[in-house]
Design an enzyme around this catalytic site. Sequence first.
Site, short mmCIF file in Angstrom:
data_model
loop_
_atom_site.label_atom_id
_atom_site.label_comp_id
_atom_site.label_asym_id
_atom_site.label_seq_id
_atom_site.Cartn_x
_atom_site.Cartn_y
_atom_site.Cartn_z
N CYS A 194 0.86 -1.19 0.00
CA CYS A 194 0.00 0.00 0.00
C CYS A 194 0.89 1.23 0.00
O CYS A 194 0.65 2.20 -0.72
CB CYS A 194 -0.88 0.03 1.25
SG CYS A 194 -1.88 -1.44 1.52
N HIS A 198 1.01 4.83 -2.10
CA HIS A 198 0.32 5.92 -1.40
C HIS A 198 1.19 6.66 -0.39
O HIS A 198 0.72 7.61 0.25
CB HIS A 198 -0.97 5.41 -0.77
CG HIS A 198 -1.91 4.86 -1.81
ND1 HIS A 198 -2.53 5.67 -2.73
CD2 HIS A 198 -2.29 3.59 -2.11
CE1 HIS A 198 -3.27 4.92 -3.54
NE2 HIS A 198 -3.13 3.66 -3.20
N ARG A 241 -13.11 -1.23 -1.76
CA ARG A 241 -11.97 -0.56 -2.40
C ARG A 241 -10.68 -1.35 -2.19
O ARG A 241 -9.85 -1.46 -3.08
CB ARG A 241 -11.82 0.86 -1.85
CG ARG A 241 -10.81 1.72 -2.62
CD ARG A 241 -11.31 2.01 -4.02
NE ARG A 241 -10.26 2.59 -4.87
CZ ARG A 241 -9.42 1.88 -5.61
NH1 ARG A 241 -9.47 0.56 -5.58
NH2 ARG A 241 -8.53 2.47 -6.38
N CYS A 245 -8.01 -2.74 -4.96
CA CYS A 245 -6.57 -2.43 -4.89
C CYS A 245 -5.75 -3.70 -4.97
O CYS A 245 -4.78 -3.78 -5.70
CB CYS A 245 -6.26 -1.72 -3.57
SG CYS A 245 -6.13 0.06 -3.75
#
Lengths: 284, 141
Positions: A194, A198, A241, A245
């Site tokens: 992640c 991000h 979501r 992802c």
Amino acid sequence: MRKIVVTLATLTLLSGTSAWVTASQDPKVKKEIAEYQDYFKKRFPTVAKDDYSDGVNALPQYAERRANWEMLMEFPPYDADMDKAREMWKKPLKSGKTLGSCLTRPATKYPYYDEQRKEIRTVELDINECLKKHGEEPIKNVKHGKMALLIAAFREQYNGQPWDIDIDTPGAIAAYEAGKKFYWTKRGQLNFSCANCHVHSAGNKLRGDVLSAGIGHTTGFPVYRTKWSLAGKPWGTVHRRYGGCNRQVRAKPFKAQSPEYRALEFYEAAISTGVPLKVPSQRQ
Amino acid sequence: MRTYKTTMVAFGAAALLSGTAALPTSAAAESLPDEQQCSKLKSDDAVMKGWCVAITRRKGNCLACHGVNTKSPWPDKLAPGGNIGPPLVAMKQRFPDKAKLRAQVYDATNINPQSVMPPFGKHNLLSDKEIDLIVEWLYSI
């Protein structure tokens, strides 16, 4: 002299009303969250903490497309659904009680760790428990549709209030650690964590798209998403979501409300401490 | 892109100065195939095949993260690359040892553990042959 000035400046920062610090009293957790948030302060110096409620729209790299989003927000596409959602939320259950009678904990403190049951509790789980308790069928699909609408009606009541996750008990700290591990671990055939996208690449362009910043990620959920509306199911929870992802990095997604995704949601809310809720939100 | 523009300006100035209307050959050159044209491409040219592996989304998908400076004109229907990774320019100068460039595509984390680049060889995202083609193309730009 210089030392004194620095100390004074630090003290002023710490005592300031800005909630860029965590609610947790655990020194390690507190330090980690401050470090995480400081990274974004340095990466996007023009973006204020509160701006992160707008997700990717907050980033200067997204400025060109922000105008489109602002135009859309003049007549938000989710308005009609939200009217329905508020009615559903207020509607008495079979016992005569409403969902509000069970969900008394502020939305800014979800998810939380339940030390008696030894698990992370989400709004989804508490809604379904409440439905059962008051003679209704629990909602089977916890990713979109009715469940997403009910969560939106619950969470919007706390709009403007900052994330304030409780991370003080041993179980809560363990939940935070589990989510942190998930967040920073590379997974899938494409080998992305992640954080790779991000944190390390936030604001950079993935072809024509801009990668959102991790801070504030779960703030606007449930979301009304253009991409999902094309398939007729515009509303989605955070876990919906997450599944998308994970598929994008070619990893096998976990189930919505799995312990893995609940831990990730807990961690993402924790690292967003201080960012005010803004529910629902429209995303592309 | 900047280099390309500079070159064009230089050519233009040269043409004006010499008083002829002759266009530089690069401006008349056919643009590179886009993703759809690549799916039907019949070519034995390793560089062209490498370009196609590189831009195809289910293959290299290099443009998701990298910008590219090409000598031939960019296809109309192809969006420019991202900026997560460094732009793909002067690869031959940056990687004088071809084997090192290949190793970078095969598994970038082996060279830099912090790299976010997917390990194309190690994770079987591309075949050995496809990686060779990408390297041929990279060496041409």
